[in-house]
Scaffold this motif. Structure first.
Motif, mmCIF file in Angstrom:
data_model
loop_
_atom_site.group_PDB
_atom_site.id
_atom_site.type_symbol
_atom_site.label_atom_id
_atom_site.label_comp_id
_atom_site.label_asym_id
_atom_site.label_seq_id
_atom_site.Cartn_x
_atom_site.Cartn_y
_atom_site.Cartn_z
ATOM 1 N N CYS A 221 0.907 -1.231 -0.058
ATOM 2 C CA CYS A 221 -0.134 0.119 -0.078
ATOM 3 C C CYS A 221 0.844 1.334 -0.060
ATOM 4 O O CYS A 221 1.737 1.436 0.828
ATOM 5 C CB CYS A 221 -0.961 0.029 1.185
ATOM 6 N N HIS A 222 0.652 1.979 -0.813
ATOM 7 C CA HIS A 222 1.502 3.302 -1.269
ATOM 8 C C HIS A 222 0.758 4.384 -0.479
ATOM 9 O O HIS A 222 -0.411 4.746 -0.904
ATOM 10 C CB HIS A 222 1.762 3.780 -2.538
ATOM 11 N N ILE A 223 1.155 4.940 0.475
ATOM 12 C CA ILE A 223 0.548 5.958 1.559
ATOM 13 C C ILE A 223 1.165 7.308 1.621
ATOM 14 O O ILE A 223 2.462 7.397 1.469
ATOM 15 C CB ILE A 223 0.496 5.624 2.950
ATOM 16 N N PHE A 224 0.580 8.482 1.321
ATOM 17 C CA PHE A 224 0.994 9.758 1.159
ATOM 18 C C PHE A 224 -0.036 10.863 1.797
ATOM 19 O O PHE A 224 -1.192 10.568 1.761
ATOM 20 C CB PHE A 224 1.472 9.995 -0.231
ATOM 21 N N ILE A 225 0.507 11.870 2.324
ATOM 22 C CA ILE A 225 -0.033 12.949 2.696
ATOM 23 C C ILE A 225 0.252 14.267 2.097
ATOM 24 O O ILE A 225 1.407 14.344 1.991
ATOM 25 C CB ILE A 225 0.115 13.062 4.399
ATOM 26 N N LYS A 226 -0.710 15.040 1.689
ATOM 27 C CA LYS A 226 -0.557 16.230 0.957
ATOM 28 C C LYS A 226 -1.095 17.277 1.577
ATOM 29 O O LYS A 226 -2.286 17.356 2.225
ATOM 30 C CB LYS A 226 -1.005 16.213 -0.535
ATOM 31 N N ASP A 227 -0.407 18.727 1.498
ATOM 32 C CA ASP A 227 -1.228 19.948 2.213
ATOM 33 C C ASP A 227 -2.374 20.169 1.130
ATOM 34 O O ASP A 227 -2.920 19.864 0.127
ATOM 35 C CB ASP A 227 -0.325 20.826 2.422
ATOM 36 N N ARG A 228 -2.969 21.650 1.461
ATOM 37 C CA ARG A 228 -3.915 22.179 0.671
ATOM 38 C C ARG A 228 -3.613 22.296 -0.830
ATOM 39 O O ARG A 228 -4.495 22.491 -1.556
ATOM 40 C CB ARG A 228 -4.434 23.433 1.425
ATOM 41 N N GLN A 229 -2.458 22.539 -0.878
ATOM 42 C CA GLN A 229 -1.587 22.954 -2.203
ATOM 43 C C GLN A 229 -1.200 21.811 -2.907
ATOM 44 O O GLN A 229 -0.689 21.784 -4.128
ATOM 45 C CB GLN A 229 -0.856 23.955 -2.457
ATOM 46 N N SER A 230 -1.558 20.402 -2.398
ATOM 47 C CA SER A 230 -1.438 19.200 -3.074
ATOM 48 C C SER A 230 0.206 18.915 -3.089
ATOM 49 O O SER A 230 0.874 18.307 -3.773
ATOM 50 C CB SER A 230 -1.743 19.130 -4.373
ATOM 51 N N ARG A 231 0.929 19.506 -2.077
ATOM 52 C CA ARG A 231 2.367 19.282 -1.973
ATOM 53 C C ARG A 231 2.476 18.384 -0.758
ATOM 54 O O ARG A 231 2.016 18.117 0.132
ATOM 55 C CB ARG A 231 3.268 20.395 -1.285
ATOM 56 N N PHE A 232 3.406 17.205 -1.193
ATOM 57 C CA PHE A 232 3.675 16.100 -0.165
ATOM 58 C C PHE A 232 4.188 16.784 1.076
ATOM 59 O O PHE A 232 4.972 17.495 1.324
ATOM 60 C CB PHE A 232 4.957 15.206 -0.843
ATOM 61 N N MET A 233 3.383 16.277 2.095
ATOM 62 C CA MET A 233 3.953 16.368 3.529
ATOM 63 C C MET A 233 4.578 15.101 4.036
ATOM 64 O O MET A 233 5.361 15.253 5.244
ATOM 65 C CB MET A 233 2.685 16.849 4.262
ATOM 66 N N ALA A 234 4.082 14.019 3.691
ATOM 67 C CA ALA A 234 4.596 12.860 4.362
ATOM 68 C C ALA A 234 4.198 11.741 3.274
ATOM 69 O O ALA A 234 3.353 11.643 2.274
ATOM 70 C CB ALA A 234 4.060 12.261 5.514
ATOM 71 N N THR A 235 5.222 10.583 3.166
ATOM 72 C CA THR A 235 4.947 9.469 2.559
ATOM 73 C C THR A 235 5.521 8.014 2.902
ATOM 74 O O THR A 235 6.491 8.269 3.922
ATOM 75 C CB THR A 235 5.526 9.542 1.194
#
Length: 515
Positions: A221-235
């Motif tokens: 499972c590929h998991i990622f978190i992005k902010d409001r501007q679709s920038r990666f915050m975590a992966t």
């Protein structure tokens, strides 16, 4: 979209329904299953190779007709025969079975599908599982509901992840609220409050580390978190490997435009911004992605908006699974079916499949053309009674019933047949029992070859030989013929009489030593 099963309402059709009801009353699971789904063997093979999906088909009374291997395991059943004809009341506690039954009866009463419902299901080994379920009604040609098809996907890991994220978020909010209240209460407690803040930060980092560890131990499972501007915050580690990166810092603060071709990055960005604008999650989206190493992969993606304590969307969490192999397998199956269709349509013989009620479920183009039909699809669901004389149709039905009962094929039987154009032809008919993966007979495979011209040639040769024999027997000259080993192959009447034989046939196989 609701599915429709096409049937033609005829006198023979009503008779078959009465026969099907009698077979059902006697417990005829196989007949019910075959009549509902003619090409059961092919479909069962396809369903059994769809991973991570519970797939089933039920009749009007919510009884199982078809299910795949994955669903069988979830029911604790060892084989399809343990499920067909049963209902959820045979596998689940009454309160769950009643809820499933009421939902399905409402679907078949209103004709409205149930789409993407999250519902709990008891697991065979104990505990509960969460499923994302869609159930769609099946209709016949008159629009009457005759059953439903259901597809469920196990979303227990996702529910657990959502619950874990929610608990961490609520816990952090409680800590922040407590610290804020303490700061507002008294300035003289600033030192203690600073200490509490330091401890809270340590706790947050510990929680973040634990969450990162959980994410990194989900290899598929590929998991990622992005902010409001679709920038990666975590992966997680699996997602980093897919991107061809080793260091998490190499992706933080970047967007898909830094990692993918512009057209793919644009589609990701626009769909994510739309989700964060509306608050509607993206669920079970199949995406085609080109990765930095040049590989093209198909991903099954879910994206869920992240909200702050006020309910405002601050970003998103995304989870995707690589389903390239599954997509490739589905494409291979479609191509194989197309090649098979092309092959049988190119053959000059009449090729057809029938179910256990002698109804056509497949035919090639030659078979349709000889019956003056525009397409082989016009044969589906019909019988020989719709195309030929009652006597011939009855003979074919009895012949096929014997094959179904005994399992013995019919090969090379010749029969006179009058086509839809009125042409008299001679058919060489072969019929074989069609079996499923368990060896059960589920229909008939037929081959009809037009041998009219061949029969005419054989008859002409026979007549010519007979005429030649008459001429030879009428002359007084003694005539005979032998093979390379001087063994007699034949003679005329004069020769036989001279050798004291009763007939010319008596010389066949003999030599001069015998005479």
């Amino acid at each position: 979209m609701p599915h429709r099963v096409l049937k033609k309402k005829t006198g023979a059709g009503r008779g078959r329904k009465q026969t099907a009801r009698r077979a059902q009353a006697a417990g005829g699971k196989t007949s019910r299953r075959a009549a509902f789904l003619p090409d059961a063997a092919l479909l069962q093979t396809l369903l059994d190779h769809i991973p991570d999906c519970h797939i089933f088909i039920k009749d009007r009374e919510s009884r199982f007709l078809v299910t795949n291997a994955f669903h069988l395991r979830s029911l604790g059943a060892s084989g399809i025969k343990d499920v067909v004809g049963k209902t959820d009341f045979d596998f689940f506690p009454a309160e769950f079975a009643r809820r499933y039954y009421d939902d399905e009866q409402e679907i078949m009463r209103t004709g409205r599908p149930l789409v993407d419902r999250e519902e709990a299901m008891p697991a065979p080994g104990g505990g509960m599982r969460w499923l994302l379920t869609t159930k769609t009604p099946l209709f016949d040609a008159r629009g009457k509901t005759i059953g439903l098809v259901g597809i469920s996907r196990d979303i227990t890991p996702r529910k657990m992840t959502e619950d874990e994220l929610r608990r961490h978020k609520e816990h952090l909010e409680e800590i922040v609220a407590a610290k804020t209240a303490e700061l507002e209460a008294a300035n003289d407690k600033l030192k203690r409050e600073n200490e509490e803040r330091r401890r809270a930060e340590e706790h947050w980092h510990a929680e973040h580390s634990r969450l990162s560890a959980i994410m990194d131990h989900l290899p598929s499972c590929h998991i990622f978190i992005k902010d409001r501007q679709s920038r990666f915050m975590a992966t997680n580690a699996a997602h980093l490997r897919l991107l061809g990166l080793a260091d998490p810092s190499a992706v933080l603060g970047k967007t898909d435009f830094d990692l993918f071709p512009p057209e793919i990055a644009r589609s990701f960005f626009e769909s994510e911004q739309e989700m964060m604008r509306t608050g509607r999650p993206i669920l079970n989206l199949v995406e085609k992605c080109v990765y930095p190493d040049g590989s093209v992969r198909h991903m099954l993606t879910n994206k869920i908006p992240l909200r702050d304590r006020d309910g405002s969307i601050t970003g998103l969490v995304g989870m995707s699974m690589d389903i390239t192999d599954r997509v490739s397998a589905e494409l291979a199956v479609r191509e194989e079916r197309n090649m098979l269709r092309t092959l049988i349509d190119a053959l000059p013989q009449w090729i057809y499949l029938k179910d256990t009620k002698s109804r056509f479920i497949l035919a090639n183009r030659r078979c349709a053309e000889r019956m003056l039909l525009k397409s082989p699809d016009e044969l589906i669901g019909k019988t020989d009674f719709d195309f030929t004389s009652p006597e011939s149709a009855r003979q074919y039905a009895e012949e096929e019933a014997a094959i179904l009962a005994t399992g013995l094929p019919v090969t090379g039987r010749r029969d006179a047949y009058k086509t839809a154009e009125g042409e008299e032809v001679i058919l060489e008919i072969s019929k074989l029992p069609l079996r499923d993966s368990s060896g059960n007979i589920i229909g008939i495979l037929g081959f009809n070859e037009e041998v009219t011209e061949r029969c005419r040639q054989q008859e002409a040769i026979r007549a010519s030989n007979e005429m030649l024999r008459s001429v030879l027997n009428s002359i007084t000259v003694r005539v005979f013929w032998k093979d390379r080993n001087s063994v007699y192959l034949g003679c005329n009447a004069s020769f036989a009489k001279a050798r004291g034989l009763d007939s010319p046939e008596d010389v066949v196989g003999k030599t001069d030593f015998d005479l």
